[in-house]
Design an enzyme around this catalytic site. Structure first.
Site, mmCIF file in Angstrom:
data_model
loop_
_atom_site.group_PDB
_atom_site.id
_atom_site.type_symbol
_atom_site.label_atom_id
_atom_site.label_comp_id
_atom_site.label_asym_id
_atom_site.label_seq_id
_atom_site.Cartn_x
_atom_site.Cartn_y
_atom_site.Cartn_z
ATOM 1 N N ASN A 9 45.901 -0.796 57.532
ATOM 2 C CA ASN A 9 45.081 -0.324 56.419
ATOM 3 C C ASN A 9 45.902 -0.509 55.143
ATOM 4 O O ASN A 9 46.832 0.246 54.900
ATOM 5 C CB ASN A 9 44.722 1.155 56.656
ATOM 6 C CG ASN A 9 44.010 1.773 55.469
ATOM 7 O OD1 ASN A 9 43.584 1.066 54.547
ATOM 8 N ND2 ASN A 9 43.876 3.095 55.478
ATOM 9 N N LYS A 11 45.069 -0.138 52.106
ATOM 10 C CA LYS A 11 44.707 0.790 51.011
ATOM 11 C C LYS A 11 44.609 0.023 49.683
ATOM 12 O O LYS A 11 44.191 -1.131 49.686
ATOM 13 C CB LYS A 11 45.707 1.949 50.955
ATOM 14 C CG LYS A 11 45.877 2.585 52.344
ATOM 15 C CD LYS A 11 46.593 3.898 52.348
ATOM 16 C CE LYS A 11 46.700 4.393 53.774
ATOM 17 N NZ LYS A 11 47.258 5.725 53.885
ATOM 18 N N GLU A 98 41.727 9.955 53.174
ATOM 19 C CA GLU A 98 41.763 9.793 51.712
ATOM 20 C C GLU A 98 40.338 9.780 51.140
ATOM 21 O O GLU A 98 40.108 10.250 50.031
ATOM 22 C CB GLU A 98 42.548 8.517 51.348
ATOM 23 C CG GLU A 98 44.047 8.765 51.493
ATOM 24 C CD GLU A 98 44.867 7.569 51.941
ATOM 25 O OE1 GLU A 98 44.426 6.421 51.780
ATOM 26 O OE2 GLU A 98 45.968 7.802 52.489
ATOM 27 N N GLY A 174 51.400 8.865 55.358
ATOM 28 C CA GLY A 174 52.211 8.493 54.206
ATOM 29 C C GLY A 174 53.358 9.447 53.934
ATOM 30 O O GLY A 174 53.974 9.409 52.871
ATOM 31 N N SER A 214 52.062 7.597 59.623
ATOM 32 C CA SER A 214 53.479 7.206 59.616
ATOM 33 C C SER A 214 53.929 6.485 60.891
ATOM 34 O O SER A 214 55.049 6.689 61.362
ATOM 35 C CB SER A 214 54.373 8.419 59.343
ATOM 36 O OG SER A 214 54.090 8.936 58.052
HETATM 37 P P1 PGA Z 1 50.580 5.635 56.923
HETATM 38 O O1 PGA Z 1 48.978 5.584 56.725
HETATM 39 O O2 PGA Z 1 50.891 4.748 58.101
HETATM 40 O O3 PGA Z 1 51.156 5.133 55.644
HETATM 41 O O4 PGA Z 1 50.916 7.054 57.218
HETATM 42 C C1 PGA Z 1 48.113 5.597 57.817
HETATM 43 C C2 PGA Z 1 46.682 5.599 57.353
HETATM 44 O O5 PGA Z 1 46.383 6.212 56.331
HETATM 45 O O6 PGA Z 1 45.793 4.988 57.991
#
Ligand code: PGA
Length: 253
Positions: A9, A11, A98, A174, A214
């Site tokens: 993803n 983003k 999000e 994140g 993460s």
């Molecule tokens: P991250 O995001 O791996 O940066 O924690 C995962 C996600 O939001 O799908």
């Protein structure tokens, strides 16, 4: 036997040139390997087309990070299921935390989005997950169960068969904090039980339930080793070919 899915993803990162470059590096890293999992990239809307140009004809699928709940019309700034489908997307994220927490998307809205995605032949990747205070209050299971039931209840057998679930504890997204493999596995098994209670055992056994929050090269193998964890939805570590490829390599079931 369920297959693993590893999805990136991206983003609001990677413009169309950067995205094409990253997709081609990922493709290079997969060439000649029997990866034994499905790989999906979720670029931002303006980057989708150039990523599709790069991965066309390969085993990599592409999806949209969002869609709107209506077919078409006066909805400035929104993107429809039909637009994604026609561009060549197979998947779409629905219910990412999000979207829920920054943009205030609730279950009624997410329910409409998921249904319109199905109507246009997209595979929704439906995300659920609790906030830190909900986990600390011992309510994680309850919250996730409600998120699932509010949106998935009422789907028909062939509709639910096209849905994939991602469990993403919000406090792990994140932040560098990951659920322990056993905490994640417990939640995955609860999710499978909820699916079983609504749709029966066969569908629940086939349901792909990915983990997100993460996930990195260093923890992917341990998480993906859990029998109930069927892949990873990766944010930060999906923005570099090297770390994303390591997660893919770790996912061979
Ligand atoms: P991250 O995001 O791996 O940066 O924690 C995962 C996600 O939001 O799908």
């Amino acid at each position: 036997m369920r297959k693993n899915i590893v999805a990136g993803n991206w983003k609001m990162n990677k413009n169309h040139m950067e995205g094409a470059r990253l997709a081609s590096e990922i493709l290079d890293g997969l060439r000649g390997r029997d990866i034994g999992c499905e790989v999906i990239l979720f670029p931002t809307f303006t980057t989708i087309s150039s990523v599709i140009d790069v991965v066309k004809g390969s085993a990599i699928s592409v999806g949209g990070q969002n869609l709107y709940s209506e077919r078409d019309g006066a909805f400035t700034g929104e993107i429809s299921a039909e637009m994604l489908k026609n561009l060549g997307c197979q998947y779409v994220l629905v219910g990412h935390s999000e979207r829920r927490n920054i943009f205030g998307e609730d279950s009624v809205f997410l329910s409409k989005k998921l249904r319109i995605a199905l109507e246009y032949g997209l595979f929704p990747l439906f995300c659920v997950g609790e906030l830190l205070e909900q986990r600390e209050a011992g309510k994680a299971g309850e919250v996730v169960e409600k998120q699932l039931k509010d949106v998935l209840n009422g789907l028909g057998g062939d509709e639910i068969s096209r849905v994939t679930i991602a469990y993403e504890p919000v406090w792990a997204i994140g932040t560098g904090k990951t659920a322990t493999a056993s905490d994640a596995a417990n939640m995955h098994s609860l999710i499978r039980d909820v699916i079983k209670s609504i749709f029966g055992s066969e569908i629940s056994q086939r349901m792909i339930i990915m983990y997100g929050g993460s996930v990195k090269a260093g923890n992917a193998a341990q998480l993906l080793n859990e029998p109930d964890i069927d892949g990873a939805l990766v944010g930060g570590a999906a923005l570099k070919a090297d770390s994303f490829l390591k997660i893919i390599y770790a996912s061979a079931k």
